[in-house]
Structures are given as structure tokens and as C-alpha cells.
Motif scaffolding. Structure first.
Motif: not given
Ligand SMILES: Cc1ncc(COP(=O)(O)O)c(CN[C@@H]2CONC2=O)c1O
Length: 487
Positions: A169-184
Motif C-alpha cells: 500500500v502507498g500513501i502520497m505525502i508532500p515533499i517537504p512533509q511533516y515527519p509524523l507521516y513518514t514515521a507512521t
């Protein structure tokens, strides 16, 4: 992996997904800054008197005053004896009548702040959240589709957990992003699917870039199921236009992607005429019946805005277009943690239902709210202007949120020195800044950035009376750093 002889749990045999997670906002720089605080307290000498935590949007840690009415209500519900008739004379001397009335009303719904509440959050407070959303957007909101949470973080983590069925599964995240997202996503063993914000266009976002990112992931066999939008942006501070939001919703519908709208900075809007905040809920509902059933989750928090009650851990998310069975599953997961803390829920109620014009506390509430708002605008502009005078810096203005994210162009000698030290160039620069000034930033590499660029994120929260000193320290440090590493 076998545990070492004397320990059952080691960093080698722990959950590898947890080991992989990183959260730069409280990473190496923040940890070092905490150590320096202790060393300063123990009399160690540094070229500065204090550590200034610009790494985290934590206003009350930098002496921002809490909203008086909110604390009056919170203190009354914490010690209900103050509301007893026998104490009425004393209490009425200390508290305004509307704070006393609000506390009594809350306790009527809650019973005691020490009791577990409904796992989805106190129904009366969810009704107030629904009223707030309806008044904000001009479209109805359903309290049964609103979940109160331990801060927006908990809501983000819970809903991502629901969506990530397997490791493709993929979740699209902005770059730069708030690292809550990549960490989760790391903990969930899911795939971050990066889409790039365009720094040259004020961190603008195009559906062409969204589609590129989605298609690239699909070619790798990744099943992209959701798109995270942070509006206003963290760390980048941009605020989306209605037109752009309609395009984004169209992209999600075409690609069957759930929209996760992180709107925790919705009142941190510093150019309300040119770039007002529009909620995705409002824009979605304005797009008419063909978007019926569109799946979206919107998040809000008491940690931001002019409130800054970060430590109380209060937030909510509103579900739109989700299957009833999914709502039941979200409730089930929420109930495993029993309930969000009740004082955090009370603060949500106060955030969405503050004193009204006719209330005794309105004048003070508005005065305090506006004072914080206008000083945030002033500090944002001052810091942006200062950054843009520094050699090698370019900094977009902040339409919203609490941060500036300047790009820094460092001399090759500095980049080589960073490599020698085993650090990313921006991390190396921020560490040097911390040791020279006590100012703790977060390196851009902790948020993601275009390859070969270097940034850092700074809040504009240092208290007004120290702001000039803060700016002067950074200027002096930067000049010294550039002279030291000049090619
Ligand atoms: C975009 C965004 N979403 C969610 C959260 C989580 O907020 P809660 O406090 O409600 O869990 C934050 C917090 N901002 C972090 C904390 O301070 N600085 C930051 O970048 C945030 O910036």
C-alpha cells in the motif's frame, strides 16, 4: 534474530519497522539542545545564555500566554468544589460568570474529568465540533462521523493504520512533509509515495505532479490508496487556493484515492485577503452531487492556531464518505485506547465554541487572540526578511502555519566538511548554529527536499522581547560560518 545473552530485547531484535522510523522534529538537534540546557544549568559556559527551541511549534514553551477563558474553565472543571453554592461568593470574585456557566455545563455532560468518556469523544463536544464545522463551511456535519483524539497525531496514526492493509500500500505525502507521516508509514511498513511541492512557485502543488507520483508508484506495483495534503503547509507554510483544491479533489476521484486533509493550521492564516483558508470539506461539498460518496478525512488540533495547548493533547478528525462498517472499525480501534483525555476534549470544545460577542469574557478573549495573531504575523515577516538578507539564503513567505523553510546554498568546503562529519550539509549547518547560538532548528533533510538542495525549518515563535537578539545571533553565526568555509 537471537537476543544477546543478557537481554531479551535489544536494538537488533526489536521490531525493525519501529527502528526504521525517524522523527526529525525531536531528533539529533533537539536531543543535543536538551543536553546543552542541562550543561548550562550546571554552569557550563557557552557563547550564549539560553537555548531557543525553534525546532517545534510549541508556543507556550516560548512563553506564549494561554487564553485566560480557556484556563478558567479548565481549572473550574478540575476542582468542581469551586462550583458549589457554599463557595459561590469566593468563586464569583475569581471567575467571570460565563466561565462558571461553561464549567457547569461541561460537567453536566462529563460528570468528572477523571472519568473515562465515550471512546469516540464526549457526544456533547462532538456536537459542538459539528456545529463549528457547519458554521465554518456552510454545509452540515454529522457528530457521529467525528472522532476526538489525543492530538491530531493520534488521529493520523489511527486512520493510516486503517488504510494500510499490506506492505504494497502507498500513501502520497508532500515533499517537504511533516515527519509524523513518514514515521507512521515506516512503523506500518507502508510506502511513502512522494509528490514534490514547487519551491520556485511558493511551494505550489500541481495535479500533473500528483499524477506523475501516482503513476510512478503504480509502475513499481505500489497500490496508492490515500493522498496527504497539509494545508496550510508544514514546514512550507503555503495555503492552497480553492481552484487548486478542486483540482486535487478531482485527482483523488479519478484515481480512487482517499483524501487525508491535515488542517491543523487552519487559523494560522497571515494573508487572509490574498490567501484565505478554505476547508476541503467546504470545497468538496461545493462541487455538487457527482462527488457524493467521495472519501475524505480532515484533521484539526488544539495545538496550533492562537491556542497552542499542545501539551493537553486534543484534536479531532471528521470522516466524509466512509463506509459505515469502516466507521464501526474506527470506533473499535478508538475504544481499545478507551478514550482521549478529557481535559484535551474540553479544550476542543473551547476551541470550537469560544466566548461569543455577548459574553462577559468576549472582550478579553478577542484581545488575547488578536494580540497573539498579530505578533505571529509580525515575527514571521521579520524573520523572513532577515533570512532573505543573508548570503546564500532564499526564503518563501509563510501564508500560514508557524514555520519558515529557507533554502541555504552552502560553500563546497562546508559540504565537504559535512561529508567528513558524516552529516547532511543542512544538518551540519544547524548543528554548528546550535553550538554557536543555542538556537535549535530542524534540518531540511528531516522533512525531505529536492536532491542537492539544503534547507532548515525555523518556527517564528521566540518571544517578541527576545526576537531581535534571536535574529542577530543567527546573522552573526551565518557570517562567521560562511567566512570559515568560503571557497
Ligand atoms: C501538520 C501537522 N499535523 C499534525 C500535527 C500534530 O499535532 P498534535 O499536537 O495535535 O498531535 C502537527 C504538529 N506540529 C509539530 C509539533 O510542533 N512542530 C511540528 O512540526 C503538524 O504540524
Amino acid at each position: 534474530m537471537r537476543p544477546s545473552p543478557d537481554k531479551t530485547l535489544t536494538s537488533r531484535n526489536m521490531n525493525a519497522k519501529v527502528r526504521k522510523a525517524e522523527y526529525a522534529v525531536r531528533g539529533e538537534l533537539a536531543i543535543r539542545s536538551e543536553h546543552i540546557k542541562v550543561e548550562l544549568a550546571n554552569g557550563a559556559s557557552f557563547p550564549f545564555k539560553r537555548v531557543v527551541g525553534c525546532n517545534i511549534g510549541n508556543p507556550q514553551a516560548l512563553n506564549q500566554k494561554p487564553i485566560t477563558f480557556f484556563r478558567q474553565v479548565a481549572s473550574l472543571v478540575e476542582y468542581p468544589d469551586l462550583l458549589k453554592d457554599e463557595n459561590a461568593e469566593l468563586t464569583s470574585k475569581l471567575y467571570p460568570s460565563d466561565a462558571i456557566a461553561r464549567a457547569k455545563l461541561l460537567l453536566k455532560h462529563i460528570g468528572s474529568v477523571g472519568a473515562y468518556s465515550h471512546s469516540q469523544g464526549i457526544p456533547a463536544i462532538r456536537e459542538n465540533v459539528a456545529k463549528f464545522i457547519a458554521e465554518r463551511d456552510g454545509y452540515p456535519a454529522d457528530p457521529s462521523k467525528i472522532f476526538l483524539t489525543q492530538g491530531a497525531s493520534a488521529g493520523v496514526q489511527l486512520t493510516l493504520q486503517m488504510i494500510v492493509e499490506h506492505s504494497q500500500v502507498g500513501i502520497m505525502i508532500p515533499i517537504p512533509q511533516y515527519p509524523l507521516y513518514t514515521a507512521t508509514l515506516a512503523v506500518l511498513d507502508a510506502n511513502p509515495v512522494p509528490y514534490y511541492l514547487d519551491e520556485s512557485k511558493g511551494w505550489g502543488l500541481t495535479t500533473q505532479e500528483l499524477q506523475r507520483s501516482f503513476d510512478e508508484a503504480a509502475e513499481k506495483g505500489i497500490e496508492t490508496r490515500a493522498l496527504v495534503i497539509i494545508n496550510p503547509g508544514n514546514p512550507t507554510g503555503q495555503c492552497l487556493t480553492e481552484e487548486n483544491m478542486r483540482e486535487i479533489i478531482g485527482f483523488c476521484r479519478r484515481n480512487k484515492v482517499i483524501l487525508l486533509a491535515d488542517e491543523v493550521y487552519q487559523t494560522n492564516i497571515y494573508q487572509p485577503e490574498q490567501r484565505p483558508f478554505h476547508s476541503f470539506k467546504k470545497v468538496l461539498k461545493s462541487m455538487g452531487p457527482e462527488y457524493e460518496g467521495f472519501e475524505m478525512i480532515s484533521y484539526h488540533s488544539i495545538s496550533k492556531g492562537m491556542i497552542g495547548e499542545c501539551g493537553r493533547r486534543g484534536g479531532y478528525f471528521e470522516c466524509e464518505g466512509l463506509c459505515p462498517s469502516i466507521l464501526e472499525q474506527i470506533y473499535k480501534i478508538s475504544s481499545i485506547s478507551l478514550c482521549p483525555n478529557v481535559q484535551g476534549q474540553i479544550m476542543i470544545d473551547l476551541m470550537v465554541n469560544p466566548p461569543k460577542k455577548s459574553d462577559p469574557s468576549f472582550a478579553l478573549y478577542k484581545q488575547e487572540y488578536d494580540a497573539i495573531y498579530y505578533t505571529l504575523i509580525k515575527r514571521a515577516k521579520k524573520l523572513e526578511d532577515m533570512f532573505n538578507t543573508l548570503e546564500g539564503y532564499t526564503c518563501n513567505s509563510a501564508d500560514g502555519a508557524m514555520y519558515l523553510f529557507p533554502q541555504i546554498r552552502l560553500p563546497m568546503k562546508a559540504i565537504e566538511a559535512a561529508k567528513e562529519a558524516g552529516k547532511e550539509p543542512d544538518q551540519f549547518y544547524c548543528l554548528a548554529m546550535l553550538e554557536a547560538t543555542g538556537v535549535c532548528m530542524v534540518a531540511g533533510s528531516g522533512f525531505g527536499q529536492v536532491e542537492g538542495t539544503a534547507h532548515f525549518r525555523s518556527t517564528f515563535l521566540p518571544q517578541p522581547e527576545l526576537f531581535d537578539e534571536f535574529c542577530a545571533q543567527i546573522e552573526a553565526f551565518h557570517k562567521e560560518f560562511m567566512d570559515k568555509y568560503r571557497d
